[in-house]
Design a protein around this motif. Sequence first.
Motif, PDB file in Angstrom:
ATOM      1  N   LEU A 121      -2.149  11.169   9.906  1.00  0.00           N
ATOM      2  CA  LEU A 121      -3.102  11.322   8.809  1.00  0.00           C
ATOM      3  C   LEU A 121      -2.014  11.294   7.343  1.00  0.00           C
ATOM      4  N   ALA A 122      -0.956  11.596   7.329  1.00  0.00           N
ATOM      5  CA  ALA A 122      -0.182  11.384   6.107  1.00  0.00           C
ATOM      6  C   ALA A 122      -0.134  10.102   6.065  1.00  0.00           C
ATOM      7  N   GLY A 123       0.117   9.245   6.872  1.00  0.00           N
ATOM      8  CA  GLY A 123       0.423   7.645   6.949  1.00  0.00           C
ATOM      9  C   GLY A 123      -1.057   6.763   6.140  1.00  0.00           C
ATOM     10  N   ILE A 124      -2.154   7.375   6.783  1.00  0.00           N
ATOM     11  CA  ILE A 124      -3.088   6.820   6.234  1.00  0.00           C
ATOM     12  C   ILE A 124      -3.866   7.158   4.939  1.00  0.00           C
ATOM     13  N   ILE A 125      -3.340   8.385   4.535  1.00  0.00           N
ATOM     14  CA  ILE A 125      -3.816   8.932   3.148  1.00  0.00           C
ATOM     15  C   ILE A 125      -2.658   8.167   2.131  1.00  0.00           C
ATOM     16  N   ALA A 126      -1.552   8.087   2.514  1.00  0.00           N
ATOM     17  CA  ALA A 126      -0.584   7.392   1.633  1.00  0.00           C
ATOM     18  C   ALA A 126      -0.893   5.971   1.582  1.00  0.00           C
ATOM     19  N   ALA A 127      -0.909   5.320   2.858  1.00  0.00           N
ATOM     20  CA  ALA A 127      -0.943   3.799   2.724  1.00  0.00           C
ATOM     21  C   ALA A 127      -2.315   3.102   2.467  1.00  0.00           C
ATOM     22  N   GLY A 128      -3.354   3.738   2.815  1.00  0.00           N
ATOM     23  CA  GLY A 128      -4.929   3.181   2.715  1.00  0.00           C
ATOM     24  C   GLY A 128      -5.691   3.685   1.832  1.00  0.00           C
ATOM     25  N   SER A 129      -5.559   5.116   1.353  1.00  0.00           N
ATOM     26  CA  SER A 129      -6.470   5.884   0.590  1.00  0.00           C
ATOM     27  C   SER A 129      -6.482   5.557  -0.736  1.00  0.00           C
ATOM     28  N   GLY A 130      -4.988   5.257  -1.370  1.00  0.00           N
ATOM     29  CA  GLY A 130      -4.756   5.271  -2.833  1.00  0.00           C
ATOM     30  C   GLY A 130      -4.729   6.747  -3.464  1.00  0.00           C
ATOM     31  N   LEU A 131      -5.098   7.597  -2.685  1.00  0.00           N
ATOM     32  CA  LEU A 131      -5.177   9.112  -3.283  1.00  0.00           C
ATOM     33  C   LEU A 131      -3.727   9.447  -3.577  1.00  0.00           C
ATOM     34  N   LEU A 132      -2.736   9.121  -3.127  1.00  0.00           N
ATOM     35  CA  LEU A 132      -1.336   9.611  -3.424  1.00  0.00           C
ATOM     36  C   LEU A 132      -0.505   8.858  -4.342  1.00  0.00           C
ATOM     37  N   ASP A 133      -1.202   7.558  -4.917  1.00  0.00           N
ATOM     38  CA  ASP A 133      -0.414   6.835  -5.901  1.00  0.00           C
ATOM     39  C   ASP A 133      -0.878   7.365  -7.359  1.00  0.00           C
ATOM     40  N   GLY A 134      -0.413   8.468  -7.685  1.00  0.00           N
ATOM     41  CA  GLY A 134      -0.675   9.028  -8.814  1.00  0.00           C
ATOM     42  C   GLY A 134      -0.296  10.566  -8.907  1.00  0.00           C
ATOM     43  N   PRO A 135      -0.781  11.639  -9.475  1.00  0.00           N
ATOM     44  CA  PRO A 135      -0.335  12.853  -9.805  1.00  0.00           C
ATOM     45  C   PRO A 135      -0.312  13.769  -8.316  1.00  0.00           C
ATOM     46  N   VAL A 136      -1.139  13.353  -7.592  1.00  0.00           N
ATOM     47  CA  VAL A 136      -1.182  14.147  -6.296  1.00  0.00           C
ATOM     48  C   VAL A 136      -0.208  13.588  -5.385  1.00  0.00           C
ATOM     49  N   GLY A 137       0.417  12.366  -5.462  1.00  0.00           N
ATOM     50  CA  GLY A 137       1.543  11.811  -4.816  1.00  0.00           C
ATOM     51  C   GLY A 137       2.819  12.482  -5.409  1.00  0.00           C
ATOM     52  N   SER A 138       2.945  12.695  -6.792  1.00  0.00           N
ATOM     53  CA  SER A 138       4.007  13.452  -7.417  1.00  0.00           C
ATOM     54  C   SER A 138       4.287  14.718  -6.827  1.00  0.00           C
ATOM     55  N   THR A 139       3.081  15.568  -6.790  1.00  0.00           N
ATOM     56  CA  THR A 139       3.015  16.801  -5.969  1.00  0.00           C
ATOM     57  C   THR A 139       3.548  16.596  -4.615  1.00  0.00           C
ATOM     58  N   ALA A 140       2.995  15.788  -3.999  1.00  0.00           N
ATOM     59  CA  ALA A 140       3.558  15.467  -2.564  1.00  0.00           C
ATOM     60  C   ALA A 140       5.022  15.312  -2.430  1.00  0.00           C
ATOM     61  N   LEU A 141       5.534  14.258  -3.347  1.00  0.00           N
ATOM     62  CA  LEU A 141       6.980  14.221  -3.334  1.00  0.00           C
ATOM     63  C   LEU A 141       7.692  15.504  -3.768  1.00  0.00           C
ATOM     64  N   GLN A 142       7.153  16.213  -4.725  1.00  0.00           N
ATOM     65  CA  GLN A 142       8.017  17.477  -5.002  1.00  0.00           C
ATOM     66  C   GLN A 142       7.949  18.513  -3.775  1.00  0.00           C
ATOM     67  N   ILE A 143       6.719  18.534  -3.341  1.00  0.00           N
ATOM     68  CA  ILE A 143       6.700  19.580  -2.181  1.00  0.00           C
ATOM     69  C   ILE A 143       7.680  19.300  -0.936  1.00  0.00           C
ATOM     70  N   ALA A 144       7.623  18.070  -0.616  1.00  0.00           N
ATOM     71  CA  ALA A 144       8.469  17.509   0.450  1.00  0.00           C
ATOM     72  C   ALA A 144       9.859  17.655   0.087  1.00  0.00           C
ATOM     73  N   SER A 145      10.390  17.315  -1.019  1.00  0.00           N
ATOM     74  CA  SER A 145      11.763  17.467  -1.498  1.00  0.00           C
ATOM     75  C   SER A 145      12.231  18.977  -1.618  1.00  0.00           C
ATOM     76  N   SER A 146      11.268  19.868  -2.115  1.00  0.00           N
ATOM     77  CA  SER A 146      11.824  21.319  -1.831  1.00  0.00           C
ATOM     78  C   SER A 146      11.896  21.936  -0.626  1.00  0.00           C
ATOM     79  N   LYS A 147      11.450  21.085   0.316  1.00  0.00           N
ATOM     80  CA  LYS A 147      11.650  21.609   1.928  1.00  0.00           C
ATOM     81  C   LYS A 147      12.834  20.996   2.337  1.00  0.00           C
ATOM     82  N   ILE A 148      13.580  20.017   1.832  1.00  0.00           N
ATOM     83  CA  ILE A 148      14.767  19.492   2.233  1.00  0.00           C
ATOM     84  C   ILE A 148      15.946  19.999   1.321  1.00  0.00           C
ATOM     85  N   ALA A 149      16.909  20.316   1.968  1.00  0.00           N
ATOM     86  CA  ALA A 149      18.211  20.946   1.341  1.00  0.00           C
ATOM     87  C   ALA A 149      18.745  19.921   0.282  1.00  0.00           C
ATOM     88  N   ALA A 150      19.343  20.209  -0.714  1.00  0.00           N
ATOM     89  CA  ALA A 150      19.696  19.403  -1.730  1.00  0.00           C
ATOM     90  C   ALA A 150      21.129  18.752  -1.357  1.00  0.00           C
TER      91      ALA A 150
END
Length: 279
Positions: free
Chosen positions: A121-150
């Motif tokens: 689901l993450a793949g088709i939303i990111a690659a095909g829907s276009g919904l993550l190429d903008g502010p929502v995608g920025s939030t997705a990046l921030q959420i994912a990064s926050s879950k990984i140690a620095a």
Amino acid sequence: MPFIAPGQLLPQLMQASVTKTLLRPLPLLLLGFLAGAYIGFAAHLATVISTGDIGWFGLKKFLAGAVFSLGLMLVIIPGSELWTGNTLMTAAWLEGKIRLRVLLWNWLWVYLGNLAGAVFLAGIIAAGSGLLDGPVGSTALQIASSKIAAEAWSFQHNLAYFCRAICCNWLVCLAVVMALAAQDIGGKILAIFFPIMAFVASGFEHAIANMYFIPAGIFSKQLPQALSGAGLSATELERLNPLAMWTDNLLAVSLGNLVGGAFFVAGLYWWAQKLRPER
């Protein structure tokens, strides 16, 4: 609303667990795939809700938790297999109704199915829907990064996420048990909503949700508008990769979820029943 009394819940849970062991690997994979995708839908919706500023502290987390409860509703009411909920099958194993090999077999196929569904689901939303190429995608990046140690593997980070995961699946499994107790759809929805909202708003960690959140962030690294608005450093972007997803998150979170469901719900309720005087 009618519901099953607490004293009758454990036998119902054990019977449901025995029924789950009758499923072969392919149905387990398919039902696990569906559950992973359903949790992914809820995670995407929570990402959308988390985009933008809301002034009142905690309101954004509350709203994200409120919409995330959709995921478990989709899992339980139509019926699919979610690994975190299936940790409750431990009670049937403790009672001797299922064998350990069968229990672990169920967990393996369901976990793999959940992973496939969430990542798909993450793949088709990111690659095909276009919904993550903008502010929502920025939030997705921030959420994912926050879950990984620095930094490279951090004991303190993994311990924190292990503890958050215990609390998470403690609540998730209570939601599953209460939904089992409810005898109509309205009751099941209410039983699911509050514990799931509570775990998300509290900042606890769910392995299957992270199987969507982190890949969504990894995929969003390829989207220019998402990347430009995320405000992440080159080091943070480099750390956001499939290996770190496992070493810095999913291994610790999965173990914590296992303890939260198998011990603090299934195990302790089974033990409490054993300590009750005969009536």
